[in-house]
Motif scaffolding. Sequence first.
Motif, short mmCIF file in Angstrom:
data_model
loop_
_atom_site.label_atom_id
_atom_site.label_comp_id
_atom_site.label_asym_id
_atom_site.label_seq_id
_atom_site.Cartn_x
_atom_site.Cartn_y
_atom_site.Cartn_z
N LEU A 146 40.31 48.13 41.56
CA LEU A 146 40.36 49.34 42.38
C LEU A 146 39.22 50.26 41.98
O LEU A 146 38.89 50.41 40.80
N ILE A 199 44.29 43.52 40.99
CA ILE A 199 43.50 44.27 41.98
C ILE A 199 42.42 45.07 41.26
O ILE A 199 42.73 45.83 40.33
N VAL A 207 40.16 48.89 47.38
CA VAL A 207 40.25 47.59 46.74
C VAL A 207 38.88 46.91 46.80
O VAL A 207 38.33 46.71 47.88
N THR A 229 40.41 43.21 50.30
CA THR A 229 39.16 43.91 49.98
C THR A 229 38.88 44.99 51.03
O THR A 229 38.88 44.73 52.22
N LYS A 255 40.89 41.24 45.10
CA LYS A 255 42.24 40.90 44.64
C LYS A 255 42.26 39.42 44.31
O LYS A 255 41.75 38.61 45.08
#
Lengths: 456, 456
Positions: B30, B28, B16, B58, B19
């Motif tokens: 990614l 999120i 991550v 994170t 967010k």
Amino acid sequence: MKLNPKGEIVNAKGWVRSKRGNKNVNFIALNDGSSVKNIQIVVDVAKFDVDLLKKITTGACISVNGALVASQGAGQTVEIQASDILLYGTADPDEYPLQKKGHSLEFLREIAHLRPRTNTFGAVLRIRHAMAFAIHKYFNDRGFYYLHTPIITSSDCEGAGQMFQVTTLDLENLPKNSENKTDYSQDFFGKPTRLTVSGQLEGELGATAIGQIYTFGPTFRAEDSNTPRHLAEFWMIEPEVAFYDINDNMDLAEDFLKYLIQYALDNCVDDLEFMNEKWDNTLLERLHFVLENDFVRLPYTEGIKILEEAVRKGHKFDYPVSWGVDLQSEHERFLVEQHFKRPVILTDYPKEIKAFYMKQNDDGKTVRAMDVLFPRIGEIIGGSERESDYDKLKARIEELQIPMKDMWWYLDTRRFGSAPHSGFGLGFERLLLFVTGMANIRDVIPFPRTPKTAEF
Amino acid sequence: MKLNPKGEIVNAKGWVRSKRGNKNVNFIALNDGSSVKNIQIVVDVAKFDVDLLKKITTGACISVNGALVASQGAGQTVEIQASDILLYGTADPDEYPLQKKGHSLEFLREIAHLRPRTNTFGAVLRIRHAMAFAIHKYFNDRGFYYLHTPIITSSDCEGAGQMFQVTTLDLENLPKNSENKTDYSQDFFGKPTRLTVSGQLEGELGATAIGQIYTFGPTFRAEDSNTPRHLAEFWMIEPEVAFYDINDNMDLAEDFLKYLIQYALDNCVDDLEFMNEKWDNTLLERLHFVLENDFVRLPYTEGIKILEEAVRKGHKFDYPVSWGVDLQSEHERFLVEQHFKRPVILTDYPKEIKAFYMKQNDDGKTVRAMDVLFPRIGEIIGGSERESDYDKLKARIEELQIPMKDMWWYLDTRRFGSAPHSGFGLGFERLLLFVTGMANIRDVIPFPRTPKTAEF
């Protein structure tokens, strides 16, 4: 041979492998190192200076212009009819050690600076190059990133063997601290440093950040082992992949090895045929053996049962075998060559004989290790799924009394965004023993480093 | 991002980056390390466990299944609508150092074990990989062989700088010989050994046997230089080619550098654009500058005249310039950036400022050296035609009082079948400074080794 067209004639440059002939015509076998096959130079003696021709002996370096014509002799399809010859460098027959007659591999090791000029070492070095390139290509094509892990390390817990120390301190005049110990604050890095024995731990840092990495670099073991299987300096390949479990890891290892062997067969046919003929007439057969068989995948525990059964039936091993022992090459080869007649991947070894970072199985006794076993050489790859659980990994580190102060950065991969991951190590020279058919690891690296030997 | 189709949905695994969102929907970002570009995961909060979502911060590592759909937001074309999420590893926001806010490069160096997880170092490492692969591909495609020259050497006359010593002796208990000096007969190799500063001399052994070789390995300098341009451990590429003269060598160097830069532009466009935007907005322009200009080729003597003329016209340099001096980066950059506005290859340097192995010109004063000078970084490649005449080479070695006992094997290349040959060295991290636009060499290698620093 690289032939450069020059008008209606070609130019060839290289080293004389041999010269034969009679008073009318000389035949020079010329080689530029690009192939085990020479080009034949036909010299009409009458057209050339006698002194020049006299200086063209084995080992001399020349440039030849001439017409490329179909050869009437056996052994080659084309040859060059020399129209002019330039002599770059002579090789005094009384001094030059590589005369036409064959030499022992032991003697050639003593002149490792010249042995690349022989057919055998030319072939080995070309195959070595092809395998190195195939490794990079394999990983690049699959989205792996080549990661340069450090050679000089301050960690002394990589756990794979004895290490060389690296220092700039003057050994004739070592600085001492107040406790009369060596004052490492004056050393280059301000503390003791060593040569790496493995890039894996740093490789895991890479895999848990950019996903799929591999290392390919020199590693070092300061073990006083004078055997045909040990080098103090050798090259290792270590892929490490986030989100791979042990099965993905086995798939990768098998596919990777088969790719490399297929690449050798596709790209090194002349050299492999030469090695097969000269050094090991089962070489090509063994390469095909690996290529054409699925690898058996078997837990260590099952492997031990097979070996124990063999002993009961009268098979003699030099070393005893029972659950918990580290397998010897003879055991590994029995499984591959006699029992399964296929390459074998043994998995789930006892945790006591494997490294601290391997994923612990639920049985409390074994870890998710995987070793790939090959005919003739035994273990060619060692790997595992890694322990991704912070608490379990830390407990194992404490159990083994590995100094935690050195491991904080490694543990951080499990503290922050821990991912399941797996990897393995392939000794490059171990691979080359298999692919070239050479028997001594000193003969598959250009300049071997072994106890008491660091020449050239 | 690598997306694995799973039925009608895809699977994505990664870390991550951030967010955001509200009580109904979370977004999120990614990233799996394969690109500077994230994939957006859209999470319908009502469908997931609150505790799970709370842990996705994170740095956390997750696996997401969901439908890949066209994105309605700005900044991405597709996104994943999460149907289920597996949390592999958390990253405690109070502990994890890589929070969303930017970090200084200095701070990131202190956490070099985690910095590959940032956009910047992900990009640098991917570009580093691409350049390494391009180097191997360039040479492989042209029939060069990759030669592994030794890392541990017993030679102390490679002549390129201060060296690290390698030993297995116990520094707390050094064995002494009868003269009360360190007893190296007890050291691993039976004599003092050091880390290589260059593979060139062994590379010449390769080139004069198999024709065209290149090295690509780690080299070491024990210089106490704490500058943005120096590393104690770095990687070098050193091609060496039989039958090449200085002009062939210049052609190779120019073609090679242009190939690498073109390869970067073709294969690393996202990462280069990111670096251009974030760190150096003249980066892409500079890459094209090299690609689109023929390199000027100019004798050192002419270069000095241009610099002296500039001084006469009022240009201020920090260092004085006159025939015989070793050029500083400021001089090199003046020639490239201000005078010629093209990359420059300077040739035929005074022999006093160049190494003993360079081919001596007939003027008795200069040698057939060639340095390639680039904008912003100055010298990027240094090379030469090599002295192939045994007597001239030996005389120069004696003149410089290099211990001949260490050089017999090198001289043998000129004693036996000597060939004209040339080569050059490219510092890999110097290249990466140019291609990534980073300003400090510590930021283009995964784990920098500098005075007092050998972490991880």
